[in-house]
Motif scaffolding. Structure first.
Motif, PDB file in Angstrom:
ATOM      1  N   TYR A  26      54.299  43.505  75.989  1.00  9.65           N
ATOM      2  CA  TYR A  26      54.988  42.576  75.102  1.00  9.65           C
ATOM      3  C   TYR A  26      55.207  43.231  73.739  1.00  9.65           C
ATOM      4  O   TYR A  26      54.322  43.908  73.228  1.00  9.65           O
ATOM      5  CB  TYR A  26      54.138  41.331  74.841  1.00  9.65           C
ATOM      6  CG  TYR A  26      53.791  40.524  76.060  1.00  9.65           C
ATOM      7  CD1 TYR A  26      54.401  39.293  76.281  1.00  9.65           C
ATOM      8  CD2 TYR A  26      52.827  40.961  76.964  1.00  9.65           C
ATOM      9  CE1 TYR A  26      54.063  38.526  77.383  1.00  9.65           C
ATOM     10  CE2 TYR A  26      52.492  40.198  78.070  1.00  9.65           C
ATOM     11  CZ  TYR A  26      53.112  38.979  78.273  1.00  9.65           C
ATOM     12  OH  TYR A  26      52.778  38.229  79.369  1.00  9.65           O
ATOM     13  N   CYS A  31      60.417  41.286  73.192  1.00 11.18           N
ATOM     14  CA  CYS A  31      60.664  41.845  74.514  1.00 11.18           C
ATOM     15  C   CYS A  31      59.392  41.776  75.347  1.00 11.18           C
ATOM     16  O   CYS A  31      58.297  41.962  74.831  1.00 11.18           O
ATOM     17  CB  CYS A  31      61.115  43.307  74.374  1.00 11.18           C
ATOM     18  SG  CYS A  31      61.501  44.109  75.934  1.00 11.18           S
ATOM     19  N   LYS A  32      59.562  41.486  76.634  1.00  7.76           N
ATOM     20  CA  LYS A  32      58.474  41.611  77.593  1.00  7.76           C
ATOM     21  C   LYS A  32      59.005  42.405  78.769  1.00  7.76           C
ATOM     22  O   LYS A  32      60.039  42.059  79.342  1.00  7.76           O
ATOM     23  CB  LYS A  32      57.975  40.258  78.101  1.00  7.76           C
ATOM     24  CG  LYS A  32      56.900  40.414  79.191  1.00  7.76           C
ATOM     25  CD  LYS A  32      56.419  39.091  79.751  1.00  7.76           C
ATOM     26  CE  LYS A  32      55.374  39.333  80.835  1.00  7.76           C
ATOM     27  NZ  LYS A  32      54.870  38.072  81.406  1.00  7.76           N
ATOM     28  N   TYR A  76      58.030  43.440  82.486  1.00  3.48           N
ATOM     29  CA  TYR A  76      57.142  43.108  83.598  1.00  3.48           C
ATOM     30  C   TYR A  76      56.900  44.381  84.389  1.00  3.48           C
ATOM     31  O   TYR A  76      57.676  44.737  85.276  1.00  3.48           O
ATOM     32  CB  TYR A  76      57.782  42.034  84.479  1.00  3.48           C
ATOM     33  CG  TYR A  76      57.934  40.697  83.785  1.00  3.48           C
ATOM     34  CD1 TYR A  76      57.053  39.660  84.070  1.00  3.48           C
ATOM     35  CD2 TYR A  76      58.943  40.466  82.865  1.00  3.48           C
ATOM     36  CE1 TYR A  76      57.184  38.425  83.444  1.00  3.48           C
ATOM     37  CE2 TYR A  76      59.090  39.244  82.238  1.00  3.48           C
ATOM     38  CZ  TYR A  76      58.211  38.231  82.530  1.00  3.48           C
ATOM     39  OH  TYR A  76      58.341  37.003  81.906  1.00  3.48           O
ATOM     40  N   PRO A  82      52.070  43.931  82.346  1.00  4.37           N
ATOM     41  CA  PRO A  82      53.183  43.606  81.457  1.00  4.37           C
ATOM     42  C   PRO A  82      52.918  44.059  80.018  1.00  4.37           C
ATOM     43  O   PRO A  82      51.781  44.081  79.564  1.00  4.37           O
ATOM     44  CB  PRO A  82      53.288  42.088  81.561  1.00  4.37           C
ATOM     45  CG  PRO A  82      51.968  41.626  82.054  1.00  4.37           C
ATOM     46  CD  PRO A  82      51.393  42.744  82.855  1.00  4.37           C
ATOM     47  N   SER A 136      62.360  40.346  79.722  1.00  7.77           N
ATOM     48  CA  SER A 136      62.700  39.168  78.918  1.00  7.77           C
ATOM     49  C   SER A 136      62.959  39.672  77.503  1.00  7.77           C
ATOM     50  O   SER A 136      62.185  40.462  76.967  1.00  7.77           O
ATOM     51  CB  SER A 136      61.552  38.163  78.903  1.00  7.77           C
ATOM     52  OG  SER A 136      61.385  37.572  80.161  1.00  7.77           O
ATOM     53  N   LEU A 167      59.087  36.168  70.695  1.00 11.68           N
ATOM     54  CA  LEU A 167      58.978  37.321  71.581  1.00 11.68           C
ATOM     55  C   LEU A 167      60.204  38.202  71.424  1.00 11.68           C
ATOM     56  O   LEU A 167      61.330  37.743  71.567  1.00 11.68           O
ATOM     57  CB  LEU A 167      58.852  36.868  73.045  1.00 11.68           C
ATOM     58  CG  LEU A 167      58.770  37.978  74.090  1.00 11.68           C
ATOM     59  CD1 LEU A 167      57.487  38.793  73.926  1.00 11.68           C
ATOM     60  CD2 LEU A 167      58.838  37.377  75.496  1.00 11.68           C
ATOM     61  N   GLN A 217      49.395  44.487  75.740  1.00 13.74           N
ATOM     62  CA  GLN A 217      49.444  44.712  77.178  1.00 13.74           C
ATOM     63  C   GLN A 217      48.119  44.281  77.787  1.00 13.74           C
ATOM     64  O   GLN A 217      47.068  44.452  77.181  1.00 13.74           O
ATOM     65  CB  GLN A 217      49.687  46.188  77.509  1.00 13.74           C
ATOM     66  CG  GLN A 217      49.774  46.447  79.012  1.00 13.74           C
ATOM     67  CD  GLN A 217      49.770  47.915  79.381  1.00 13.74           C
ATOM     68  OE1 GLN A 217      48.999  48.690  78.820  1.00 13.74           O
ATOM     69  NE2 GLN A 217      50.626  48.277  80.312  1.00 13.74           N
ATOM     70  N   TRP A 225      56.030  41.544  70.218  1.00 10.72           N
ATOM     71  CA  TRP A 225      56.192  40.271  69.535  1.00 10.72           C
ATOM     72  C   TRP A 225      56.821  40.482  68.168  1.00 10.72           C
ATOM     73  O   TRP A 225      56.462  41.403  67.443  1.00 10.72           O
ATOM     74  CB  TRP A 225      54.843  39.576  69.376  1.00 10.72           C
ATOM     75  CG  TRP A 225      54.259  39.139  70.687  1.00 10.72           C
ATOM     76  CD1 TRP A 225      53.365  39.832  71.464  1.00 10.72           C
ATOM     77  CD2 TRP A 225      54.538  37.940  71.385  1.00 10.72           C
ATOM     78  NE1 TRP A 225      53.083  39.121  72.598  1.00 10.72           N
ATOM     79  CE2 TRP A 225      53.788  37.957  72.577  1.00 10.72           C
ATOM     80  CE3 TRP A 225      55.361  36.838  71.125  1.00 10.72           C
ATOM     81  CZ2 TRP A 225      53.824  36.916  73.507  1.00 10.72           C
ATOM     82  CZ3 TRP A 225      55.392  35.798  72.046  1.00 10.72           C
ATOM     83  CH2 TRP A 225      54.637  35.840  73.219  1.00 10.72           C
TER      84      TRP A 225
END
Length: 187
Positions: free
Chosen positions: A57, A35-36, A38, A55, A182, A33, A2, A59
């Motif tokens: 993330y 998940c991200k 926002y 955001p 995402s 990736l 983050q 990975w």
């Protein structure tokens, strides 16, 4: 990982909303990736006193995370627009997938807790796994994960949810509004 970006309290958060709406889909198919989310905090909304773009993330591949940070078409847009923020990274210890779909996610919760010097790290990881598993069983949960920051020895928990049900969002963390999720490496 983050990277929270502090913004002035009079900052027009519609700028961030537009940024996510127009650029957020760029990572919808990003290799490596998982998940991200926002995430934003907005002064005067959901108890926040600050404006922040932050955001988060998850990975699936550390080399993909590295490629994002110092490769082309990734973090360079953030650096260009906001300067180079400090990136928090955690070693993952637990992941739980809930029944809520990504399009239903509205909020996220982040909690950090110092790990006592005398704490057994295996026990800490087991406790985090139990918490993540319990949160993932809730119908409003999309994703729950936890990790340990070995540079500060903090336990970190993160959960994305649909709605703002108090059962889903503990009061001892930071609450975010999620503008987009995402999720290229589908469940």
């Amino acid at each position: 990982m983050q990277y929270p970006i502090a913004l002035p309290t009079d900052y027009d958060m519609d700028i961030i909303r537009t940024r996510v709406r127009t650029r957020g889909g760029a990572l919808d198919n990003r290799r490596g990736l998982r998940c991200k989310a926002y995430c934003i905090r907005e002064a005067g909304v959901d108890g926040s006193q600050v404006n922040q773009y932050a955001p988060v993330y998850l990975w699936a591949d550390s080399s993909a995370a590295a490629e994002f940070l110092w490769g082309a078409q990734g973090f360079d847009g953030i650096v260009r627009d906001f300067g180079r923020p400090r990136v928090r990274t955690w070693v993952p210890s637990a992941l739980g997938v809930g029944g809520c779909g990504r399009s239903d996610v509205t909020h996220a919760w982040l909690r950090t807790e110092a790990i006592a010097q005398e704490a057994d790290l295996v026990t800490v990881a087991e406790m985090l796994t139990a918490r993540v598993d319990a949160r993932a069983r809730r119908p409003e949960t999309h994703l729950a994960f936890a990790g340990i920051d070995p540079t500060t020895w903090q336990a970190v928990e993160f959960t994305t949810v649909a709605g703002l049900g108090r059962a889903a969002i503990p009061t001892d963390g930071t609450l975010f509004t999620v503008l987009h999720v995402s999720e290229p490496d589908q469940r």
